[in-house]
Design an enzyme around this catalytic site. Structure first.
Site, mmCIF file in Angstrom:
data_model
loop_
_atom_site.group_PDB
_atom_site.id
_atom_site.type_symbol
_atom_site.label_atom_id
_atom_site.label_comp_id
_atom_site.label_asym_id
_atom_site.label_seq_id
_atom_site.Cartn_x
_atom_site.Cartn_y
_atom_site.Cartn_z
ATOM 1 N N LYS A 1 0.857 -1.183 0.000
ATOM 2 C CA LYS A 1 0.000 0.000 0.000
ATOM 3 C C LYS A 1 0.887 1.224 0.000
ATOM 4 O O LYS A 1 1.816 1.324 0.799
ATOM 5 C CB LYS A 1 -0.894 -0.008 1.270
ATOM 6 C CG LYS A 1 -1.848 1.154 1.332
ATOM 7 C CD LYS A 1 -3.100 0.898 0.530
ATOM 8 C CE LYS A 1 -3.874 2.159 0.178
ATOM 9 N NZ LYS A 1 -3.429 2.816 -1.078
ATOM 10 N N LYS B 1 5.449 1.737 -3.109
ATOM 11 C CA LYS B 1 5.390 3.094 -3.687
ATOM 12 C C LYS B 1 5.673 2.983 -5.169
ATOM 13 O O LYS B 1 6.353 2.048 -5.612
ATOM 14 C CB LYS B 1 6.443 3.995 -3.040
ATOM 15 C CG LYS B 1 6.159 5.470 -3.193
ATOM 16 C CD LYS B 1 5.235 5.962 -2.110
ATOM 17 C CE LYS B 1 4.787 7.368 -2.312
ATOM 18 N NZ LYS B 1 4.055 7.882 -1.125
ATOM 19 N N ASP C 1 0.028 10.785 -4.585
ATOM 20 C CA ASP C 1 1.173 11.425 -3.921
ATOM 21 C C ASP C 1 1.414 12.694 -4.751
ATOM 22 O O ASP C 1 0.493 13.155 -5.452
ATOM 23 C CB ASP C 1 2.398 10.490 -3.893
ATOM 24 C CG ASP C 1 3.494 10.977 -2.938
ATOM 25 O OD1 ASP C 1 3.382 10.743 -1.735
ATOM 26 O OD2 ASP C 1 4.457 11.631 -3.405
HETATM 27 P P1 NDP Z 1 0.752 17.735 -4.327
HETATM 28 O O1 NDP Z 1 1.239 17.376 -5.665
HETATM 29 O O2 NDP Z 1 -0.703 17.908 -4.085
HETATM 30 O O3 NDP Z 1 1.469 19.071 -3.837
HETATM 31 C C1 NDP Z 1 2.850 19.167 -3.755
HETATM 32 C C2 NDP Z 1 3.212 20.577 -3.350
HETATM 33 O O4 NDP Z 1 4.597 20.634 -3.064
HETATM 34 C C3 NDP Z 1 2.978 21.584 -4.463
HETATM 35 O O5 NDP Z 1 2.661 22.822 -3.881
HETATM 36 C C4 NDP Z 1 4.315 21.638 -5.164
HETATM 37 O O6 NDP Z 1 4.560 22.846 -5.856
HETATM 38 C C5 NDP Z 1 5.250 21.505 -3.993
HETATM 39 N N1 NDP Z 1 6.491 20.856 -4.416
HETATM 40 C C6 NDP Z 1 6.628 19.646 -4.991
HETATM 41 N N2 NDP Z 1 7.914 19.378 -5.284
HETATM 42 C C7 NDP Z 1 8.578 20.458 -4.902
HETATM 43 C C8 NDP Z 1 9.928 20.797 -4.953
HETATM 44 N N3 NDP Z 1 10.856 19.966 -5.450
HETATM 45 N N4 NDP Z 1 10.271 21.985 -4.459
HETATM 46 C C9 NDP Z 1 9.336 22.830 -3.942
HETATM 47 N N5 NDP Z 1 8.033 22.565 -3.884
HETATM 48 C C10 NDP Z 1 7.665 21.394 -4.349
HETATM 49 O O7 NDP Z 1 1.351 16.627 -3.328
HETATM 50 P P2 NDP Z 1 0.867 16.243 -1.856
HETATM 51 O O8 NDP Z 1 0.377 17.442 -1.147
HETATM 52 O O9 NDP Z 1 0.011 15.056 -1.971
HETATM 53 O O10 NDP Z 1 2.247 15.764 -1.217
HETATM 54 C C11 NDP Z 1 3.091 16.634 -0.479
HETATM 55 C C12 NDP Z 1 4.022 15.804 0.394
HETATM 56 O O11 NDP Z 1 3.248 15.025 1.297
HETATM 57 C C13 NDP Z 1 4.897 14.806 -0.342
HETATM 58 O O12 NDP Z 1 6.119 14.671 0.362
HETATM 59 C C14 NDP Z 1 4.118 13.499 -0.230
HETATM 60 O O13 NDP Z 1 4.948 12.379 -0.370
HETATM 61 C C15 NDP Z 1 3.584 13.650 1.184
HETATM 62 N N6 NDP Z 1 2.412 12.841 1.527
HETATM 63 C C16 NDP Z 1 1.273 12.884 0.786
HETATM 64 C C17 NDP Z 1 0.167 12.163 1.167
HETATM 65 C C18 NDP Z 1 -1.120 12.251 0.443
HETATM 66 O O14 NDP Z 1 -2.093 11.641 0.918
HETATM 67 N N7 NDP Z 1 -1.235 12.989 -0.647
HETATM 68 C C19 NDP Z 1 0.212 11.265 2.332
HETATM 69 C C20 NDP Z 1 1.438 11.352 3.091
HETATM 70 C C21 NDP Z 1 2.491 12.096 2.674
HETATM 71 P P3 NDP Z 1 4.098 23.032 -7.397
HETATM 72 O O15 NDP Z 1 2.617 23.260 -7.325
HETATM 73 O O16 NDP Z 1 4.879 24.183 -7.896
HETATM 74 O O17 NDP Z 1 4.455 21.744 -8.077
HETATM 75 O O1 2IT Z 2 3.003 8.908 1.497
HETATM 76 C C1 2IT Z 2 1.847 8.460 1.673
HETATM 77 O O2 2IT Z 2 1.530 7.915 2.735
HETATM 78 C C2 2IT Z 2 0.877 8.613 0.595
HETATM 79 N N1 2IT Z 2 1.202 9.194 -0.420
HETATM 80 C C3 2IT Z 2 -0.494 8.027 0.741
HETATM 81 C C4 2IT Z 2 -0.486 6.554 0.438
HETATM 82 C C5 2IT Z 2 -1.839 5.895 0.380
HETATM 83 O O3 2IT Z 2 -1.844 4.708 0.031
HETATM 84 O O4 2IT Z 2 -2.854 6.518 0.686
#
Ligand code: NDP
Ligand code: 2IT
Length: 453
Positions: A92, A128, A168
């Site tokens: 997952k 992943k 993600d």
């Molecule tokens: P999104 O794609 O929705 O948003 C990512 C955000 O981070 C955007 O604002 C993006 O900017 C910015 N960003 C991405 N890469 C960079 C970079 N190299 N430098 C600066 N800014 C950056 O992703 P999520 O919100 O889903 O994910 C954010 C983080 O949370 C990640 O680390 C992900 O692994 C983690 N995460 C996500 C989960 C989920 O359920 N979605 C669960 C647990 C963890 P721009 O718009 O300019 O691209």
């Molecule tokens: O980093 C994370 O935990 C996620 N991007 C969510 C993974 C998931 O299976 O909901």
């Protein structure tokens, strides 16, 4: 062999066997070193070669994705699915679409996911995937064709009891929809093979909000432990995607004041508080850069990344009580940690995966800043994904309130087990060590139970 030597031996082997995967080494080093107190008490992990086994994915799938762009040109990207560990449940974890994606990044994320998923207390293994495809600047049809091409290969490797991907960075409801449609077309089956699905076709209420909400619940638990709350706290948040947006929303619910958000081009500093509706209009709905936010909120300040000193990120230099890195890995460096401490920050809570560099992390802890580690703090997203799987399996739909209540309980349990494990193993209030040990122990013990597979 001493525990320290055992850990070093495994880390050395890892580097030799997987050259150039720097983010993966970083994640492995952090976890393995923090296991020292556990390994010193229990020799079974050494006896059964658990460290050697746990750093190697059970299966790594790398594939070519060909798709046709709007000009009729065939484009090629690389796709990945790393099925890291299935000791406690089906693989997952999310899918990331970003030009920086490579095997090392997917492996670091998959490795973290093993322990995060274990901490949720649910039966989900770690995996992943993703691609170096960049959704930015692509038309709607190009994104659809890419997602369909990606699923042609991925569909052979997933299944509701086998491997269940989700979103993600760069993968949200839109991309999951195109992938789900293609899976159905290829297999003829309507199954819960992805989470984060749309509400009309098997998604769960509360999954969109879950990572951000869960992150704030976790931060609140940390503060509560020390007789404090988020109420009235000025908070800086990085990112402006799924995690950042719902972190900001929940901070408002708990009467905190989120004053920043950021994207890959710059940071918004809105002293009177980030305008949530404006943020959603620009990013979630509009998919535009944050400069557009200024058009809606001209009283905010915009700090482009180019204006910032080397190794520093504007977000962390703005005075705050609590910081929520919620964008990407290694976005909070030692330079930033020093600025946070100087400005009196009392809590750093990781919404993103591995956002804090190891030196920054040590500096924060040395300076008594409360630290909510990613594996624990952002586990609400994957936990709610499992709630989506449960609803799919039983063909039921729970209300938002039901899902949110379960999320609340899960985040409290994760806090408690991380805190109590840290205490039990002589790590004081180090939640990073507590989370790593607790997450590892359940997986490692299951691997021992299941023999050499
Ligand atoms: P999104 O794609 O929705 O948003 C990512 C955000 O981070 C955007 O604002 C993006 O900017 C910015 N960003 C991405 N890469 C960079 C970079 N190299 N430098 C600066 N800014 C950056 O992703 P999520 O919100 O889903 O994910 C954010 C983080 O949370 C990640 O680390 C992900 O692994 C983690 N995460 C996500 C989960 C989920 O359920 N979605 C669960 C647990 C963890 P721009 O718009 O300019 O691209
Ligand atoms: O980093 C994370 O935990 C996620 N991007 C969510 C993974 C998931 O299976 O909901």
């Amino acid at each position: 062999m001493s525990v320290e030597k055992y850990i070093d031996k495994v880390l050395k082997q890892t580097a030799q066997q997987s050259p150039g995967q720097v983010e993966f080494y970083q994640a492995a080093e952090e976890v393995l070193h923090s296991l020292k107190p556990l390994l010193e008490r229990d020799s079974r992990y050494d006896k059964y070669n658990i460290l050697e086994r746990i750093v190697v994915p059970e299966r790594t799938i790398i594939f070519r994705i060909n798709w046709v762009d709007d000009d009729g040109i065939i484009q090629t990207n690389t796709g990945y699915r790393v099925q890291f560990n299935s000791a406690i449940g089906p693989y997952k974890g999310g899918l990331r679409f970003h030009p920086s994606v490579n095997l090392g990044i997917i492996k670091f994320l998959g490795f973290e996911q093993i322990f995060k998923n274990s901490l949720t207390g649910l039966n989900i293994g770690g995996g992943k995937g993703g691609s170096n495809f960049d959704p930015k600047g692509k038309s709607e049809n190009e994104v659809m064709r890419f997602c369909q091409a990606f699923m042609i290969e991925l569909s052979r490797h997933i299944g509701e009891r086998r491997d269940v991907p989700a979103g993600d960075i760069g993968v949200g409801g839109r991309e999951l929809g195109y992938m789900f449609g293609q899976y159905k077309k290829l297999t003829g089956k309507f199954e819960g093979i992805l989470t984060g699905k749309g509400l009309n076709w098997g998604g769960s209420l509360g999954r969109t909000e879950a990572t951000g909400f869960g992150s704030v619940y976790f931060a609140e638990h940390i503060l509560n432990k020390y007789g404090d709350t988020l109420k009235g706290k000025t908070c800086t948040v990085s990112g402006s995607g799924n995690v950042a947006t719902y972190t900001i929303q929940k901070l408002y619910d708990l009467d905190a004041l989120p004053v920043t958000c950021s994207d890959s081009k710059g940071t918004i500093y809105h002293k009177k508080g980030v305008d949530l509706e404006a943020l959603k209009a620009v990013k979630e709905i509009g998919r535009k850069p944050l400069t557009e936010y200024l058009k809606l909120c001209p009283d905010a300040e915009y700090i482009p990344v180019s204006k910032y000193p080397e190794d520093g990120h504007a977000c962390w230099h703005i005075p705050c009580d609590c910081a929520f890195p919620s964008a990407t890995q290694n976005e909070l460096t030692l330079v930033d940690a020093k600025a946070l401490v100087k400005n009196g920050c009392i809590l750093v809570n990781e919404g993103a995966n591995m956002p804090t560099t190891p030196d920054a992390c040590s500096y924060l802890m040395k300076n008594k800043v409360h630290f909510g580690p990613a594996k624990a703090a952002n586990a609400g997203g994957v936990a709610t994904s499992q709630l989506e799987m449960s609803q799919n399996a039983s063909m039921s739909n729970w209300s938002f309130a039901e899902v949110d209540a379960k999320l609340h309980k899960i985040m409290k349990n994760i806090f408690d087990i991380s805190y109590e494990t840290a205490q039990e193993y002589g790590c004081g209030d180090n939640l990073l060590a507590g989370a790593n040990i607790a997450g590892f122990k359940k997986v490692a013990d299951s691997m021992i139970d299941q023999g050499a597979v």
